[in-house]
Write a protein that holds these residues in place. Structure first.
Motif, short mmCIF file in Angstrom:
data_model
loop_
_atom_site.label_atom_id
_atom_site.label_comp_id
_atom_site.label_asym_id
_atom_site.label_seq_id
_atom_site.Cartn_x
_atom_site.Cartn_y
_atom_site.Cartn_z
N TRP A 86 -119.84 31.09 33.28
CA TRP A 86 -120.05 31.36 31.89
C TRP A 86 -122.53 31.58 31.86
O TRP A 86 -122.89 31.96 31.22
CB TRP A 86 -120.77 30.36 31.17
N SER B 75 -118.88 35.66 31.09
CA SER B 75 -118.62 35.77 30.03
C SER B 75 -119.62 34.80 28.61
O SER B 75 -120.67 33.89 29.75
CB SER B 75 -117.34 34.74 30.02
N PRO C 106 -121.18 31.80 27.37
CA PRO C 106 -121.38 30.49 27.31
C PRO C 106 -120.34 29.43 26.69
O PRO C 106 -118.87 29.21 27.59
CB PRO C 106 -122.51 29.76 27.55
N TYR D 110 -117.42 30.50 27.24
CA TYR D 110 -116.12 30.52 28.77
C TYR D 110 -114.86 29.92 28.48
O TYR D 110 -113.87 30.62 29.20
CB TYR D 110 -117.35 30.05 29.98
#
Length: 417
Positions: free
Chosen positions: A32, A62, A64, A67
């Motif tokens: 994240w 990804s 945050p 995620y």
């Protein structure tokens, strides 16, 4: 002729198979921390690959906020990466219990970390560890060293010295004594209650006793920090009730406030923004000579996807994450995120060095509400936000706050019933 053709064909097949076997293994990391992308690409991955030819690594973060959902759907679909960056406590524990994270207890690298460091990525009974600890953040206070010098104030070590410093700053009138608001609530608990609280409940001793049901939130060790927070209000400046977290950050970095109740995660953001010297002091103890306790809160780890096709390569990478080389790269590239390995890391950033030096002076613990105690409803972490705000505003007494929190915890948590 047929035999010759067959021999050539078999030889070609063998060479092809050998070539395929010799190809590099590529490991993919889920994370994240998309703000770390260049750090991984420019420093961490090249350092690993230089020493481990045959293993390539790709860092694929990804957003945050997305995620957890993205990772879970990838894991369910069988398309997740080989290595999984782990948030602390329950989110990662759920992945382990669902069979998505491998047990790493047999890895020698796990011996490089203390029990406190590993606690965020273990089963409740400590029988299995499923992520290698990467870094923690440490709580304390960041201060404007130029302002302190101007006013003749030394970094306080006791609560009496702390409040004397706040009073001197207020009387001078040049600076807001302390930049923290209550609008966003979480700061009052994170940089307030869980910053100063470990000195009252004696860190891990109190935290574990609360989990075991041997202490209650109505005990003085747990209510006294609220009484201390109530004394902060006169020093937070006009309108602190409506002040947001970014407001507080700006007040401090613009030089308008002298002290900022902090987490070390602020360092990398504050360094380029503040045009004054900064210092840090640990949460003041009640009396000179008291043992000090710091919230050295486990923040990020990394584990192995139990379904990876490359378990040996993945474990090779995880073992390297537990090494001094990784700790040095990570700790210096992200000042304020401190490696958790037992072996000390030489840090370059002076503010980060000050924070991490407290590990040698104080007992480390983690935020009191993060392990086990916030799984039910009402959620103790969120309830502590509101209680910390109420303490600062003076809308409830410490005893009333303790009783409310205890009733909430006891309503769903058996050891407290």
């Amino acid at each position: 002729m047929l035999r010759k053709s067959l021999t050539i064909a078999l030889t070609t097949t063998a060479l092809t198979a050998t070539a395929a076997w010799a190809e590099d293994v590529t490991l993919t990391i889920e994370s994240w921390r998309n703000d770390d992308l260049t750090l991984w690409q420019d420093k961490i991955i090249p350092a690993f690959e230089a020493k481990h030819p045959g293993i390539k690594v790709k860092f694929t973060p990804s957003a945050p906020a997305e995620y957890n959902a993205v990772l879970n759907s990838k894991l369910d679909a069988g398309s997740a990466g080989d290595l999984i960056t782990c948030r602390p406590f329950d989110a990662s524990l759920a992945l382990f219990e669902a069979g998505h994270l491998a047990d790493l207890d047999d890895m020698e690298a796990m011996n490089n970390f203390s029990d406190v460091a590993k606690s965020a990525w273990q089963t409740d009974d400590g029988s299995a560890s499923f992520c290698v600890p990467m870094a923690s953040v440490i709580h304390g206070f960041i201060y404007n060293a130029d302002a302190f010098a101007e006013l003749g104030i030394d970094a306080p070590e006791t609560e009496a010295e702390f409040f004397a410093a706040l009073e001197k700053i207020r009387e001078d009138g040049t600076y807001i004594p302390m930049a923290m608001g209550t609008n966003d609530q979480w700061e009052a608990a994170t940089m307030g209650y869980n910053n100063i609280g470990p000195n009252y409940w004696k860190g891990e001793e109190g935290r574990r006793a609360l989990i075991a049901g041997e202490q209650k939130l109505t005990d003085e060790a747990w209510t006294a920090p609220y009484a201390t927070l109530a004394k902060w209000a006169p020093y937070l400046g006009d309108g602190y009730e409506a002040q947001t977290y970014p407001d507080s950050q700006n007040l401090f970095t613009l030089g308008r406030a002298a002290i900022y109740p902090a987490g070390s995660w602020e360092i990398s953001g504050f360094n380029p923004q503040a045009d004054f010297q900064m210092g840090a002091f640990k949460p003041p103890v009640q009396n000179a000579g008291d043992t000090c306790y710091i919230s050295d809160h486990t923040d990020i780890g990394i584990g192995m996807n139990a379904a990876t096709d490359h378990p040996e390569a993945a474990k090779t990478f995880l073992a390297w994450v537990g090494s001094p080389e990784f700790a040095s790269i990570f700790g210096n590239a992200l000042p304020g995120f401190f490696p958790l390995s037992k072996e000390p890391v030489e840090l370059a950033d002076p503010l980060a060095k000050e924070f991490v030096s407290w590990r040698g002076e104080c007992e480390s613990t983690i935020r009191s509400t993060y392990q086990i105690l916030s799984r039910g409803t009402p959620n103790l972490e969120n309830e502590t936000w509101g209680a910390s705000v109420a303490a600062i505003k003076g809308t409830a007494s410490p005893e009333e706050l303790g009783a409310k929190l205890q009733d909430g915890l006891a309503s769903w948590y058996a050891p407290q019933q």
